[in-house]
Motif scaffolding. Structure first.
Motif, short mmCIF file in Angstrom:
data_model
loop_
_atom_site.label_atom_id
_atom_site.label_comp_id
_atom_site.label_asym_id
_atom_site.label_seq_id
_atom_site.Cartn_x
_atom_site.Cartn_y
_atom_site.Cartn_z
N PHE A 40 0.83 -1.21 0.00
CA PHE A 40 0.00 0.00 0.00
C PHE A 40 0.87 1.26 0.00
O PHE A 40 0.54 2.25 -0.66
CB PHE A 40 -0.93 0.00 1.21
N LEU A 41 1.98 1.22 0.75
CA LEU A 41 2.88 2.38 0.76
C LEU A 41 3.50 2.60 -0.62
O LEU A 41 3.54 3.72 -1.13
CB LEU A 41 3.98 2.17 1.80
N TYR A 43 2.31 1.52 -3.49
CA TYR A 43 1.26 1.92 -4.43
C TYR A 43 0.94 3.40 -4.29
O TYR A 43 0.74 4.10 -5.30
CB TYR A 43 0.01 1.08 -4.18
N LEU A 44 0.90 3.89 -3.05
CA LEU A 44 0.61 5.32 -2.82
C LEU A 44 1.69 6.19 -3.46
O LEU A 44 1.38 7.18 -4.15
CB LEU A 44 0.54 5.59 -1.31
N ILE A 45 2.97 5.82 -3.24
CA ILE A 45 4.06 6.62 -3.80
C ILE A 45 4.01 6.61 -5.33
O ILE A 45 4.14 7.66 -5.98
CB ILE A 45 5.42 6.09 -3.29
N TYR A 47 1.41 6.01 -7.26
CA TYR A 47 0.20 6.69 -7.75
C TYR A 47 0.39 8.20 -7.74
O TYR A 47 0.09 8.89 -8.73
CB TYR A 47 -0.98 6.30 -6.85
N VAL A 48 0.90 8.73 -6.62
CA VAL A 48 1.12 10.17 -6.52
C VAL A 48 2.19 10.62 -7.50
O VAL A 48 2.05 11.67 -8.17
CB VAL A 48 1.51 10.55 -5.07
N MET A 271 6.41 14.03 0.25
CA MET A 271 6.80 12.67 0.63
C MET A 271 8.30 12.47 0.47
O MET A 271 8.96 11.84 1.31
CB MET A 271 6.03 11.65 -0.21
#
Length: 291
Positions: A40-41, A43-45, A47-48, A271
């Motif tokens: 999830f971490l 994927y978040l990075i 995606y952003v 981030m």
């Protein structure tokens, strides 16, 4: 001749199989959840980064925001404001949190320590917008204007309980024998704390400070009521000041696609700032060495 088994105890072979199954189950579940958290971490990075990295260029870091709906522009005031506001919060919140943690770990006995520990725990659970409201009432209203200093003060209150609890917990892990040995050699209690206990727990304390900095670096609600934000590049802590979380929030409210792209680019930069700072400090303090 086979030894008779106890009628109320399972066979040893069955016990061994059960233990093996339980062990594999626990190891498998912990590994699965760790991989899921990393997924999830990651994927978040990704995606952003995918939505915002296209806006990253020299102008993004050196120019003020463009008029709403127009392409180009940057987030220079937000980057400067974030560094100044978080710097103010760190300069105030870290010493207060560290010494509170040292007090709770080394002298934290009795009713007074219980009250301090309760207050620290209570501060941890309070919604951060309450701190913004407190500083707004205390500073912004009497001065009749928002300011970067007010934003830094609001964030510093948020940092105190995080740093205090992290410091207390890691100091409690320092072996008691180290304190006794230092005192036996003639050192005073304060010298033992400053020269033996705190340096031993240095890596854990720095990790706690980084967690606190990362947390306040992404706070938006307290800054809406204190720093407020501005499109002008200025480093005047007595005037309204922009910050990356504020810029991201404002840009996401825009109906224009270029502004939303700027929001994702700002989120990616935020981030990366936290990530690079964490790696740099841990490397400098020897946090990656094998123990």
């Amino acid at each position: 001749m086979k030894t008779p088994t106890h009628p109320f105890q399972p066979d040893s072979a069955v016990l061994h199989v059960r233990r093996q199954i339980a062990n594999y189950l626990v190891v498998g579940l912990t590994t699965l959840f760790a991989v899921a958290a990393m997924f999830f971490l990651g994927y978040l990075i990704v995606y952003v980064a995918r939505l915002g990295i296209g806006s990253l260029n020299l102008n993004f870091f050196t120019q003020p925001p463009a008029p709403e709906g127009e392409t180009g522009g940057g987030v220079l005031p937000a980057i400067e404001g974030t560094l100044v506001i978080v710097g103010i919060a760190t300069a105030i919140g870290v010493p207060l949190g560290m010494f509170t943690g040292i007090y709770l770990s080394e002298f934290g006995r009795g009713h007074i320590a219980g009250v301090v520990r309760f207050m620290v725990d209570m501060l941890t659970g309070i919604p951060t917008i309450i701190f913004g409201l407190f500083i707004w009432t205390l500073i912004v209203v009497p001065q009749h204007h928002f300011s970067g200093l007010a934003g830094g003060l609001a964030l510093s209150i948020i940092m105190i309980p995080t740093v205090a609890r992290a410091t207390e917990e890691v100091l409690r892990l320092v072996p008691k024998e180290m304190r006794e040995g230092s005192v036996a050699l003639g050192a005073t209690e304060s010298r033992t704390i400053l020269r033996v206990v705190v340096p031993t727990a240095k890596s854990g304390i720095i990790t706690g400070i980084l967690l606190a900095v990362a947390r306040v670096g992404g706070e938006t609600a307290p800054l809406l009521m204190t720093a407020f934000g501005t499109n002008f590049a200025r480093i005047n802590i007595a005037r309204p000041m922009d910050a990356l979380p504020l810029r991201i929030y404002v840009s996401t409210l825009s109906p224009f696609a270029p502004d939303r792209t700027i929001a994702f680019a700002g989120a990616f930069v935020l981030m990366m700032l936290v990530l690079v700072t964490s790696f740099a400090v841990r490397w400098a303090t020897g946090g990656f060495k094998q123990r």
